[in-house]
Design a protein around this motif. Structure first.
Motif, PDB file in Angstrom:
ATOM      1  N   GLU A 199      33.312  52.668  38.200  1.00 20.96           N
ATOM      2  CA  GLU A 199      34.448  52.594  39.161  1.00 20.96           C
ATOM      3  C   GLU A 199      35.195  51.287  38.814  1.00 20.96           C
ATOM      4  OE1 GLU A 199      32.859  53.398  43.186  1.00 20.96           O
ATOM      5  OE2 GLU A 199      32.893  55.560  42.521  1.00 20.96           O
ATOM      6  N   SER A 200      34.545  50.149  38.571  1.00 22.78           N
ATOM      7  CA  SER A 200      35.128  49.257  38.253  1.00 22.78           C
ATOM      8  C   SER A 200      34.225  48.177  37.127  1.00 22.78           C
ATOM      9  CB  SER A 200      35.621  48.024  39.364  1.00 22.78           C
ATOM     10  OG  SER A 200      34.380  47.697  40.086  1.00 22.78           O
ATOM     11  N   LYS A 242      34.726  44.285  35.047  1.00 22.56           N
ATOM     12  CA  LYS A 242      35.604  43.160  34.583  1.00 22.56           C
ATOM     13  C   LYS A 242      34.794  42.370  33.507  1.00 22.56           C
ATOM     14  CE  LYS A 242      39.162  42.716  37.673  1.00 22.56           C
ATOM     15  NZ  LYS A 242      40.161  43.055  37.290  1.00 22.56           N
ATOM     16  N   GLY A 246      30.332  44.719  37.828  1.00 23.28           N
ATOM     17  CA  GLY A 246      31.288  45.889  38.162  1.00 23.28           C
ATOM     18  C   GLY A 246      30.218  47.059  38.993  1.00 23.28           C
ATOM     19  N   ASP A 247      30.892  48.203  39.083  1.00 21.93           N
ATOM     20  CA  ASP A 247      30.238  49.185  39.713  1.00 21.93           C
ATOM     21  C   ASP A 247      30.008  50.368  38.614  1.00 21.93           C
ATOM     22  OD1 ASP A 247      30.175  47.824  41.869  1.00 21.93           O
ATOM     23  OD2 ASP A 247      32.182  48.707  42.723  1.00 21.93           O
TER      24      ASP A 247
END
Length: 153
Positions: free
Chosen positions: A93-94, A96, A143-144
């Protein structure tokens, strides 16, 4: 390592850290094999001599996706998910990237449970992940990641 064999056991970790893996060293051989598998032979990954002179890191670095591909392996060191019909890597989902992982660095994964849903018998978990680099203040990434688990009733 923790053992999880049901949705309810997983839910007990909501909002908490689940655990941290052991350290794992990334070697030049592994970087080269990943370059072969992905057809990404950029010199910053595969040419130690050029990297020593032309790279800001003064050595080769692991591919970002190589470090990301270690998540399932390191996650299995943290939690044993059992009593399963099926497990699916569902998505990210995210994410970085925070810092390059230089060759021969050691990394480990820190995991927490961000959310959990029961989707008609399938457990959807979003785990918060951080890949730490030994002796470095910034992580390789954070992140997720989403997994689906279908537990045996």
């Amino acid at each position: 390592m923790i053992n999880i064999s049901s949705h309810e056991e997983f839910a007990a970790y909501l909002g908490k850290e689940i655990g941290i893996s052991s350290w794992y060293q990334i070697t030049q051989e592994q970087i080269n094999k990943f370059a072969d598998a992905t057809l990404d032979h950029q010199w910053i990954h595969t040419d130690p001599e050029k990297a020593a002179t032309d790279s800001p890191f003064k050595t080769t670095i692991a591919h970002g996706y190589l470090t990301l591909s270690l998540v399932p392996y390191l996650w299995q060191q943290i939690a044993k998910i059992s009593n399963l019909k099926m497990e699916i890597n569902y998505g990210i989902e995210s994410l970085k990237f925070g810092q390059a992982v230089t060759v021969n660095s050691e990394v480990r994964l820190k995991v927490g449970l961000k959310s959990i849903l029961n989707l008609r018998g399938t457990t959807k978990v979003v785990i918060d992940i951080v890949m730490e680099i030994k002796d470095q203040p910034k992580p390789a990434f954070a992140g997720d990641v989403v997994f689906l688990y279908h537990f045996v009733s």
